[in-house]
Design a protein around this motif. Structure first.
Motif, short mmCIF file in Angstrom:
data_model
loop_
_atom_site.label_atom_id
_atom_site.label_comp_id
_atom_site.label_asym_id
_atom_site.label_seq_id
_atom_site.Cartn_x
_atom_site.Cartn_y
_atom_site.Cartn_z
N MET A 1 42.26 39.09 38.48
CA MET A 1 40.92 38.66 38.02
C MET A 1 40.75 37.19 38.33
O MET A 1 41.57 36.37 37.90
N TYR B 1 32.47 42.86 38.10
CA TYR B 1 32.26 41.43 37.90
C TYR B 1 31.42 41.20 36.66
O TYR B 1 30.79 42.13 36.14
N VAL C 1 40.80 43.08 29.15
CA VAL C 1 41.61 42.06 29.84
C VAL C 1 42.70 41.44 28.97
O VAL C 1 43.39 40.53 29.42
N GLN D 1 38.98 37.73 46.47
CA GLN D 1 39.10 39.15 46.16
C GLN D 1 39.79 39.94 47.26
O GLN D 1 40.57 40.85 46.96
N TYR E 1 37.01 41.14 39.04
CA TYR E 1 38.27 41.82 38.65
C TYR E 1 38.45 42.99 39.60
O TYR E 1 37.51 43.75 39.85
#
Ligand SMILES: Cc1cc2nc3c(=O)[nH]c(=O)nc-3n(C[C@H](O)[C@H](O)[C@H](O)COP(=O)(O)OP(=O)(O)OC[C@H]3O[C@@H](n4cnc5c(N)ncnc54)[C@H](O)[C@@H]3O)c2cc1C
Length: 422
Positions: free
Chosen positions: A386, A339, A200, A394, A349
């Protein structure tokens, strides 16, 4: 070979016509079996699982199950009774040792051969093993299975242990959090400057690292283990490549996984970072499919192969593989999702990690409050998103990614603009 929980009467070799043979006892296997039945397949279905368990899922192993907050039920994607009720045979404690695509047979460890009409390889992945000096000492572990989680639960519960994690990825960070919450002292050694930064980036990895530091986790980064040291055969410390000695009662090596490709390789299937499959999860051999952590699937959106090591992919690919095995049109085109839960940080994410390397990170919210959404924007389009401690977003993030539309990054960063309106 045990035959729990189904009976010999349901075995394909007894029942006559060869049916579906699924090799592997994880979430991918369970989902594929369930989908075969949901899609109306009435033939024999056999799951060959080398662990002593009926199929289970792994995410709770490093989180709630390890912490003692969740029980066995949290591990089961399908209850034990589902298998006999749906006439699915699970051969637990049974390894498949060979697939013969020409003969359409799977050989089991006891020499039995199972004929198949279609076979699915869902053998998952295994912890990467690095021959650190001292890795053979008592107290040095890897972490993948329910048995591993139960063993660590016993060691962590009650606290007071010095735990050294080697590896600063998702699993290492999750176990570090749980071990700390159980009252242990945790030091984490990893190759990155900032944990999780490969996944990330450093800015967002810092959010997780800071939360760990607040809880007392010590980081030795970037560093590896030069030597795992011990007395009388038991680990006592880890000497890092930076010359630091970390006291250790328990060492967990969590340095990634390698796909369990052996069966596919021996059968002559195309191997390329896993078993290579097309978007319908067909291998290079007729009637042999692969899904889950072991499969490197062509993604129709990126046009490249990608191997996902995540829970959502086990489910999505298990479904696609089953439909594909039935000759139905099925393509694995989901936007990858995963996750994590670490302390009070919950994260989801979705997106194409491979496209984030050169992307701009746009944050909606405040990293300091640990409630935010981060977007990766490449050439004006959202390629990943994210959410941390913000929920029910989501679907909106995935639809932004799926739409491929050009976005205004100021709007993206503005919490007052609904994601659906961007
Ligand atoms: C501790 C832990 C925590 C995780 N947490 C998360 C998370 O929070 N979020 C997330 O998205 N993902 C998470 N994951 C990843 C996720 O669990 C995996 O992506 C998922 O387990 C893949 O499922 P699978 O069925 O493809 O493979 P696996 O779960 O690996 O199952 C494969 C099974 O096949 C068996 N097998 C192998 N070879 C043979 C053979 N020859 N014969 C018979 N059986 C065989 C294996 O022993 C294993 O039981 C986590 C993984 C671990 C280990």
């Amino acid at each position: 070979m045990s035959q729990s929980p189904s009976t010999a009467a349901t075995r394909p070799d007894d029942a006559g016509a060869p049916g579906m043979v699924i090799i592997g006892g994880g979430l991918t296997a369970a989902t594929a079996a369930e989908t075969l039945r949901k899609e109306g397949y009435h033939g024999a279905v056999t799951i060959v699982a080398d662990e002593p368990e009926i199929p289970y899922q792994r995410p709770p192993l490093s989180k709630g199950f390890l912490a003692g907050k969740e029980g066995e039920d949290a591990l089961l994607p399908l209850p034990a009774e589902w298998y006999p009720e749906n006439n699915v045979t699970v051969l637990t404690g049974t390894a498949a040792t060979a697939i013969d695509p020409a003969a359409h047979t799977v050989t089991l460890a006891d020499g039995t051969t199972l004929p198949y009409a279609k076979a699915l390889i869902a053998t998952g992945a295994a912890p990467r093993r690095i021959p650190f000096p001292g890795v053979e000492l008592d107290g040095v572990h890897t972490f993948r299975t329910k048995a591993d989680s139960l063993a660590m639960k016993e060691l962590f519960t009650g606290g007071g242990k010095n735990v050294v994690m080697i590896g600063s990825g998702w699993i290492g960070m999750e176990i570090a959090a749980t071990a700390t919450e159980l009252g242990n002292t945790v030091a984490l050694v990893g190759l990155e400057n900032v944990p999780l930064s490969v996944a990330v980036g450093a800015e967002l990895g810092t959010v997780f690292a800071d939360r760990h530091k607040e809880a007392g986790v010590r980081f030795e980064l970037p560093a590896s283990a030069a030597e795992i040291q011990g007395t009388d055969g038991h680990v006592t410390s880890v000497l890092t490549t930076t010359g630091v000695t970390l006291p250790a009662d328990i060492v967990i090596v969590a340095v990634g996984v390698v796909p369990n490709i052996g069966l596919g390789q021996d059968a002559g299937l195309t191997i390329n970072n896993g078993i290579e499959v097309d978007a319908s999860l067909r291998t290079s051999a007729p009637d042999v499919f692969a899904a889950g952590d072991v499969a490197n699937a062509m993604h129709p959106v990126t046009g490249t192969h990608a191997r996902s090591e995540h829970w959502a992919n086990a489910i999505a690919s298990g479904k696609v593989a089953a439909r594909s095995m039935l000759g139905k049109d099925a393509v694995l085109d989901d936007i990858p999702y995963f996750y994590t839960d670490q302390f009070d940080l919950g994260m989801e994410y979705s997106g194409f990690g491979a496209l984030t390397k050169d992307a701009q990170v746009v944050v909606r919210g405040d990293l300091a409050t640990r409630e935010f959404i981060a977007f990766w924007v490449l050439e004006g389009r959202v390629v990943a998103g994210m959410n941390v401690n913000i929920w029910d977003v989501q679907d909106a993030i995935k639809s932004l990614i799926a739409s491929g539309r050009t976005v205004d990054t100021a709007q993206l960063a503005d919490p007052k603009t609904p994601l659906e309106e961007i």
